[in-house]
Design an enzyme around this catalytic site. Structure first.
Site, PDB file in Angstrom:
ATOM      1  NE  ARG A  34      -4.233  -1.734   1.677  1.00  0.00           N
ATOM      2  CZ  ARG A  34      -5.101  -2.283   2.512  1.00  0.00           C
ATOM      3  NH1 ARG A  34      -4.911  -2.230   3.811  1.00  0.00           N
ATOM      4  NH2 ARG A  34      -6.177  -2.883   2.045  1.00  0.00           N
ATOM      5  CE  LYS A 217     -18.527 -14.959   8.650  1.00  0.00           C
ATOM      6  NZ  LYS A 217     -18.548 -13.780   9.495  1.00  0.00           N
ATOM      7  N   GLY A 373      -8.018  -8.043  -0.041  1.00  0.00           N
ATOM      8  CA  GLY A 373      -6.791  -8.335   0.692  1.00  0.00           C
ATOM      9  C   GLY A 373      -6.308  -9.759   0.562  1.00  0.00           C
ATOM     10  N   GLY A 396     -13.374  -4.076  -0.168  1.00  0.00           N
ATOM     11  CA  GLY A 396     -14.767  -3.623  -0.214  1.00  0.00           C
ATOM     12  C   GLY A 396     -14.999  -2.591  -1.301  1.00  0.00           C
TER      13      GLY A 396
HETATM   14  P1  AMP Z   1     -13.096 -13.365   3.396  1.00  0.00           P
HETATM   15  O1  AMP Z   1     -12.569 -12.469   4.465  1.00  0.00           O
HETATM   16  O2  AMP Z   1     -14.546 -13.693   3.517  1.00  0.00           O
HETATM   17  O3  AMP Z   1     -12.691 -12.934   2.007  1.00  0.00           O
HETATM   18  O4  AMP Z   1     -12.386 -14.758   3.633  1.00  0.00           O
HETATM   19  C1  AMP Z   1     -10.996 -14.954   3.608  1.00  0.00           C
HETATM   20  C2  AMP Z   1     -10.678 -16.063   4.555  1.00  0.00           C
HETATM   21  O5  AMP Z   1     -11.436 -17.207   4.210  1.00  0.00           O
HETATM   22  C3  AMP Z   1      -9.234 -16.498   4.549  1.00  0.00           C
HETATM   23  O6  AMP Z   1      -8.658 -16.117   5.767  1.00  0.00           O
HETATM   24  C4  AMP Z   1      -9.322 -18.010   4.420  1.00  0.00           C
HETATM   25  O7  AMP Z   1      -8.480 -18.680   5.324  1.00  0.00           O
HETATM   26  C5  AMP Z   1     -10.757 -18.297   4.746  1.00  0.00           C
HETATM   27  N1  AMP Z   1     -11.239 -19.555   4.168  1.00  0.00           N
HETATM   28  C6  AMP Z   1     -11.183 -19.941   2.889  1.00  0.00           C
HETATM   29  N2  AMP Z   1     -11.668 -21.177   2.743  1.00  0.00           N
HETATM   30  C7  AMP Z   1     -12.029 -21.609   3.967  1.00  0.00           C
HETATM   31  C8  AMP Z   1     -12.593 -22.813   4.474  1.00  0.00           C
HETATM   32  N3  AMP Z   1     -12.871 -23.829   3.663  1.00  0.00           N
HETATM   33  N4  AMP Z   1     -12.832 -22.901   5.793  1.00  0.00           N
HETATM   34  C9  AMP Z   1     -12.549 -21.876   6.605  1.00  0.00           C
HETATM   35  N5  AMP Z   1     -12.023 -20.702   6.186  1.00  0.00           N
HETATM   36  C10 AMP Z   1     -11.764 -20.559   4.878  1.00  0.00           C
END
Ligand code: AMP
Length: 416
Positions: A34, A217, A373, A396
């Site tokens: 950044r 999620k 990120g 975002g």
């Molecule tokens: P987000 O912040 O929603 O973009 O999610 C990113 C995070 O999702 C990363 O830290 C990953 O470790 C986590 N992630 C990806 N796949 C999985 C999974 N199958 N189970 C748990 N966490 C996950």
């Protein structure tokens, strides 16, 4: 105003940058991406003979002074990157003295903007349900204007170059622009590049268009997923959200991460994809672990048939092939969110397979945009940053821009 045409000579410029860089437990910067991203704008101000005032937030101090989130910790990194000794103002809301002493060719960094609740403009210590909330909000909006006016008083011109926070109407990202006339406010080079990259994807779509949405999620990505359903040819959904889809379709997902209140939403996305003729690509197999750690025992299972005590942590081999097929033939690619728990080396293979397929498609002439990120961290972890077309500094902000929303940070300058 356009930054290229602006001459900063003899002027004080206040630049909103995104220096929200990751720090280790000793306050050392662990990734300077950044800081490097802001350099073209910062160097232009100094090269023209302007005096440079930089302002940023770091983390979420929620309107309180938190020493572990002090920007003082990054002064050396910014100085080294810029090639000048950066001065520091320990109170961003009261930096008149430091600003007055600042000469042409010199640079000053203000302390974390979010030490002041006025920066975000949200009332603190009062619940949204409280009847007094709306009055408190109104009052805070007034205080936000005063704070923005104070920041504006430091400078002759304003440059907005913090794409990562451009989707927020904060004092420093948007409100401050009201205190400069059109000739003295502008987007910085990074913002211009980011806006252009989004434009490349949205208004100049070369098909097939494949979007890859991953991460933990579905709930945080639903806006963009719905929006993409009207635009893409292939939509790959991967990462933790896979298991909400698998469960919604009656699968057994063991201990995998799942949003039980989003099962209907998952079914709805599947239905809408069909209606829109979008090829929705969901993982069929996965690498499951018996513990959430790098050296957990692993087994390959069907994503809809994971034994109790095991959780899906990465895309399986068959899934990786499916993903690669949908990516390699694409001419436009958007990637946000990893395909597994990539922070653990043993569960980074799915994300790596995606990165490799994107690199291959890019070498074949596709335009690939990576943002958010974690996907950026993935690409950097695999050392493949130079094999994709564009890496966005926004998470975002990028998603909102791709949803077609006008970002407040852009609107404040361009008046849209
Ligand atoms: P987000 O912040 O929603 O973009 O999610 C990113 C995070 O999702 C990363 O830290 C990953 O470790 C986590 N992630 C990806 N796949 C999985 C999974 N199958 N189970 C748990 N966490 C996950």
């Amino acid at each position: 105003m356009n930054i290229d045409q602006f001459n900063f000579a003899g002027k004080k410029a206040i630049v909103r940058v995104d220096f929200n860089v990751p720090l280790d437990e000793n306050g050392n910067v662990t990734d300077e991406t950044r800081i490097r991203g802001a350099l073209p704008t910062l160097k232009k101000v100094l090269a023209d003979g302007g005096a440079l005032i930089m302002m940023s937030h770091m983390g979420k101090p929620k309107g309180k002074v938190k020493p572990e989130l002090s920007l003082k910790q990054i002064v050396k990194n910014v100085s080294d990157a810029l090639g000048v000794d950066v001065k520091f103002a320990a109170d961003c809301g009261n930096a008149d003295k430091e600003v007055a002493e600042l000469k042409a060719g010199e640079a000053l960094l203000l302390e974390n903007l979010r030490y002041y609740p006025e920066e975000e403009g949200k009332p603190v210590g009062i619940d949204k349900e409280d009847p007094a909330y709306s009055e408190a909000k109104k009052e805070m909006k007034e205080r936000q204007k005063e704070f923005a006016k104070k920041l504006a008083s430091y400078a002759d011109c304003y440059v907005m170059d913090a794409f990562g926070t451009a989707h927020r109407r904060h004092a420093s990202t948007a409100v401050i622009a009201d205190y400069f006339d059109a000739d003295n406010k502008m987007l910085g080079y990074l913002m211009e590049k980011e806006v252009q990259a989004v434009d490349n994807v949205l208004s100049n779509i070369k098909r097939p268009f494949t979007a890859i949405m991953g991460g933990s999620k579905v709930s945080t990505k639903i806006g963009i997923i719905e929006n993409l359903l009207g635009k893409v040819d292939n939509l790959i959904l991967c990462g933790g959200m896979t298991y909400t889809f698998a469960k919604a379709q009656g699968g057994n997902i063991g201990n995998s991460i799942c949003e039980n209140d989003k099962l209907d939403l998952a079914l709805d996305i599947i239905k809408k994809a069909k209606e829109n003729g979008v090829n929705l690509v969901l993982g069929t197999d996965c690498i499951a672990g018996d513990d959430f750690k790098n050296d957990a025992n692993t087994q390959i299972c069907q994503a809809n048939n994971i034994p109790e005590g095991w959780e899906g942590m990465d895309a399986g081999p068959e899934t990786r092939k499916k993903f690669a097929n949908a990516i390699e033939g694409a001419k436009t690619i958007l990637w946000n969110g990893p395909a597994g728990v990539f922070e653990f080396d043993n569960f980074a293979g799915g994300s790596k397979a995606i990165a490799e397929a994107i690199a291959k498609a890019t070498a074949n002439g596709a335009f690939s945009l990576i943002g958010g990120g974690d996907s950026v961290a993935c690409i950097n972890k695999f050392g493949m940053a130079d094999q994709v077309s564009y890496i966005s500094t926004g998470g975002g902000a990028l998603l909102e821009a791709i949803e077609g929303k006008v970002l407040p940070g852009v609107a404040a300058i361009k008046g849209e």
